[in-house]
Design a protein around this motif. Structure first.
Motif, PDB file in Angstrom:
ATOM      1  N   UNK A 184      -0.443   2.146  -4.451  1.00  0.00           N
ATOM      2  CA  UNK A 184      -0.040   3.165  -3.492  1.00  0.00           C
ATOM      3  C   UNK A 184       1.124   3.984  -4.038  1.00  0.00           C
ATOM      4  N   UNK A 185       0.966   5.309  -3.983  1.00  0.00           N
ATOM      5  CA  UNK A 185       2.005   6.231  -4.403  1.00  0.00           C
ATOM      6  C   UNK A 185       2.093   7.354  -3.375  1.00  0.00           C
ATOM      7  N   UNK A 186       3.311   7.784  -3.042  1.00  0.00           N
ATOM      8  CA  UNK A 186       3.429   8.846  -2.058  1.00  0.00           C
ATOM      9  C   UNK A 186       4.831   9.382  -1.909  1.00  0.00           C
ATOM     10  N   UNK A 187       4.944  10.385  -1.077  1.00  0.00           N
ATOM     11  CA  UNK A 187       6.228  10.971  -0.742  1.00  0.00           C
ATOM     12  C   UNK A 187       6.230  11.379   0.715  1.00  0.00           C
ATOM     13  N   UNK A 188       7.414  11.384   1.345  1.00  0.00           N
ATOM     14  CA  UNK A 188       7.467  11.690   2.768  1.00  0.00           C
ATOM     15  C   UNK A 188       8.822  12.250   3.161  1.00  0.00           C
ATOM     16  N   UNK A 189       8.854  12.830   4.350  1.00  0.00           N
ATOM     17  CA  UNK A 189      10.074  13.325   4.968  1.00  0.00           C
ATOM     18  C   UNK A 189      10.245  12.591   6.297  1.00  0.00           C
ATOM     19  N   UNK A 190      11.457  12.117   6.540  1.00  0.00           N
ATOM     20  CA  UNK A 190      11.739  11.372   7.758  1.00  0.00           C
ATOM     21  C   UNK A 190      12.817  12.100   8.561  1.00  0.00           C
ATOM     22  N   UNK A 191      12.532  12.263   9.864  1.00  0.00           N
ATOM     23  CA  UNK A 191      13.485  12.900  10.766  1.00  0.00           C
ATOM     24  C   UNK A 191      13.979  11.893  11.793  1.00  0.00           C
ATOM     25  N   UNK A 192      15.252  11.889  12.042  1.00  0.00           N
ATOM     26  CA  UNK A 192      15.815  11.100  13.137  1.00  0.00           C
ATOM     27  C   UNK A 192      16.160  12.056  14.267  1.00  0.00           C
ATOM     28  N   UNK A 193      15.546  11.809  15.422  1.00  0.00           N
ATOM     29  CA  UNK A 193      15.654  12.715  16.554  1.00  0.00           C
ATOM     30  C   UNK A 193      16.387  12.022  17.695  1.00  0.00           C
ATOM     31  N   UNK A 194      17.223  12.760  18.394  1.00  0.00           N
ATOM     32  CA  UNK A 194      17.988  12.221  19.504  1.00  0.00           C
ATOM     33  C   UNK A 194      17.050  11.647  20.563  1.00  0.00           C
ATOM     34  N   UNK A 195      17.386  10.437  21.061  1.00  0.00           N
ATOM     35  CA  UNK A 195      16.632   9.756  22.115  1.00  0.00           C
ATOM     36  C   UNK A 195      15.178   9.480  21.730  1.00  0.00           C
ATOM     37  N   UNK A 196      14.918   9.294  20.450  1.00  0.00           N
ATOM     38  CA  UNK A 196      13.566   8.996  19.986  1.00  0.00           C
ATOM     39  C   UNK A 196      13.655   8.181  18.711  1.00  0.00           C
ATOM     40  N   UNK A 197      12.570   7.463  18.391  1.00  0.00           N
ATOM     41  CA  UNK A 197      12.516   6.766  17.123  1.00  0.00           C
ATOM     42  C   UNK A 197      12.324   7.749  15.985  1.00  0.00           C
ATOM     43  N   UNK A 198      12.610   7.350  14.750  1.00  0.00           N
ATOM     44  CA  UNK A 198      12.425   8.244  13.609  1.00  0.00           C
ATOM     45  C   UNK A 198      10.950   8.592  13.399  1.00  0.00           C
ATOM     46  N   UNK A 199      10.694   9.812  12.984  1.00  0.00           N
ATOM     47  CA  UNK A 199       9.344  10.305  12.717  1.00  0.00           C
ATOM     48  C   UNK A 199       9.220  10.588  11.226  1.00  0.00           C
ATOM     49  N   UNK A 200       8.109  10.162  10.637  1.00  0.00           N
ATOM     50  CA  UNK A 200       7.893  10.361   9.201  1.00  0.00           C
ATOM     51  C   UNK A 200       6.555  11.054   8.975  1.00  0.00           C
ATOM     52  N   UNK A 201       6.535  12.015   8.065  1.00  0.00           N
ATOM     53  CA  UNK A 201       5.303  12.700   7.673  1.00  0.00           C
ATOM     54  C   UNK A 201       5.278  12.816   6.159  1.00  0.00           C
ATOM     55  N   UNK A 202       4.096  12.664   5.578  1.00  0.00           N
ATOM     56  CA  UNK A 202       4.029  12.736   4.126  1.00  0.00           C
ATOM     57  C   UNK A 202       2.601  12.698   3.615  1.00  0.00           C
ATOM     58  N   UNK A 203       2.488  12.424   2.333  1.00  0.00           N
ATOM     59  CA  UNK A 203       1.196  12.324   1.668  1.00  0.00           C
ATOM     60  C   UNK A 203       1.185  11.055   0.829  1.00  0.00           C
ATOM     61  N   UNK A 204       0.018  10.407   0.750  1.00  0.00           N
ATOM     62  CA  UNK A 204      -0.068   9.128   0.045  1.00  0.00           C
ATOM     63  C   UNK A 204      -1.407   9.020  -0.670  1.00  0.00           C
ATOM     64  N   UNK A 205      -1.372   8.479  -1.879  1.00  0.00           N
ATOM     65  CA  UNK A 205      -2.585   8.206  -2.654  1.00  0.00           C
ATOM     66  C   UNK A 205      -2.808   6.703  -2.712  1.00  0.00           C
ATOM     67  N   UNK A 206      -4.010   6.274  -2.355  1.00  0.00           N
ATOM     68  CA  UNK A 206      -4.403   4.868  -2.441  1.00  0.00           C
ATOM     69  C   UNK A 206      -5.402   4.761  -3.590  1.00  0.00           C
ATOM     70  N   UNK A 207      -4.986   4.159  -4.700  1.00  0.00           N
ATOM     71  CA  UNK A 207      -5.755   4.187  -5.935  1.00  0.00           C
ATOM     72  C   UNK A 207      -6.288   2.784  -6.238  1.00  0.00           C
ATOM     73  N   UNK A 208      -7.610   2.662  -6.239  1.00  0.00           N
ATOM     74  CA  UNK A 208      -8.253   1.385  -6.520  1.00  0.00           C
ATOM     75  C   UNK A 208      -9.012   1.477  -7.845  1.00  0.00           C
ATOM     76  N   UNK A 209      -9.057   0.368  -8.563  1.00  0.00           N
ATOM     77  CA  UNK A 209      -9.793   0.311  -9.830  1.00  0.00           C
ATOM     78  C   UNK A 209     -10.966  -0.668  -9.746  1.00  0.00           C
ATOM     79  N   UNK A 210     -11.208  -1.204  -8.559  1.00  0.00           N
ATOM     80  CA  UNK A 210     -12.315  -2.141  -8.351  1.00  0.00           C
ATOM     81  C   UNK A 210     -13.524  -1.407  -7.798  1.00  0.00           C
ATOM     82  N   UNK A 211     -14.708  -1.775  -8.254  1.00  0.00           N
ATOM     83  CA  UNK A 211     -15.948  -1.208  -7.708  1.00  0.00           C
ATOM     84  C   UNK A 211     -16.287  -1.976  -6.429  1.00  0.00           C
ATOM     85  N   UNK A 212     -15.664  -1.539  -5.342  1.00  0.00           N
ATOM     86  CA  UNK A 212     -15.825  -2.232  -4.059  1.00  0.00           C
ATOM     87  C   UNK A 212     -17.257  -2.086  -3.556  1.00  0.00           C
TER      88      UNK A 212
END
Length: 264
Positions: A184-212
């Motif tokens: 797994x490889x990725x990057x994201x941005x996380x915001x901390x907002x008043x009266x709320x839990x932190x929110x995260x948005x980003x992109x992620x690559x899930x790389x497998x080498x097995x012939x599932x």
């Protein structure tokens, strides 16, 4: 070459991950994107067979633990879905002039349901006020919930009433019953907002080498040489990521009002 640098980056993250602080939080994580195409390998025949990307989706819960000021470790559990398919353009008019089209596109697709345990390190590269930019790297242990073999196909009839199995496939969707590891490889941005839990948005690559996924396909056109071959899929994917922290809300001190003393 790309795989080599991915593992070097992962080793760097492990090296940097020396415990320092003890804050933690739970995060609900949604992943939605596109899975990898199947790899087609023809054995005999010349009729073309291709594969498309199919949607991939997962939902899970991660436990995030801060190791030091700019380093987090997360581990969790998720359930997801990914798919595999084959397709071909079939000359249906050759079976019967009664069919309204000269050709039709035939698709065989199957979905795989997964259980996964992701383990990731996050390195915060920059923080501006309540916004944090981070890179993630890790591994994920996966297991398919699809035992046994599966098959599907398309049948048509000739003017004589004979049934023709035009395009079919048979496949195993579970990595021979064994779990497998993906990177797994990725990057994201996380915001901390008043009266709320932190929110995260980003992109992620899930790389497998097995012939599932592994299977066979065949195309049958009366009067022509049959086409058949093998296909496989690693169930890799590229995803958009959305996360919401269930705790770790920003706490603001209560406002203190000072009463003015009335003049005597």
């Amino acid at each position: 070459m790309v795989t080599k640098y991915c593992y070097i980056f992962l080793l760097f993250i492990f090296y940097e991950a020396m415990p320092q602080n003890s804050s933690h939080e739970l995060e609900v994580v949604l992943n939605s994107g596109l899975g990898s195409k199947s790899e087609i390998s023809s054995i005999e025949g010349v009729h073309p067979v291709q594969s498309n990307h199919l949607p991939a989706f997962s939902i899970g819960l991660d436990y995030r633990y801060r190791l030091k000021k700019c380093m987090y470790l997360s581990a969790g559990f998720s359930m997801g879905m990914n798919g595999t398919n084959t397709k071909t353009t079939y000359p249906i008019k050759e079976l019967s002039a009664n069919y309204p089209f000269n050709q039709v596109v035939l698709k065989n697709k199957e979905y795989v349901f997964l259980l996964s345990i992701p383990i990731k390190f996050e390195y915060q590269i920059k923080k501006i006020k309540q916004t944090t930019y981070g890179l993630q790297s890790g591994v994920k242990l996966n297991y398919s919930l699809m035992p046994g073999s599966y098959g599907m196909g398309h049948n048509f009839f000739t003017p004589n009433g004979d049934q023709v199995t035009a395009f079919e496939q048979s496949s195993y969707l579970n990595n021979n019953g064994l779990p497998w590891i993906s990177l797994q490889l990725g990057g994201s941005i996380r915001w901390r907002i008043k009266n709320s839990g932190p929110i995260r948005a980003g992109i992620s690559a899930d790389i497998s080498f097995s012939k599932v996924v592994e299977g066979t396909y065949s195309v049958n056109i009366p009067g022509r040489l049959d086409t058949y071959g093998n296909f496989s899929n690693t169930l890799s994917s590229l995803n958009l990521v959305l996360g919401y922290g269930l705790n770790g809300r920003i706490k603001h001190p209560p406002k203190v009002s000072v009463a003015k003393k009335a003049p005597e």
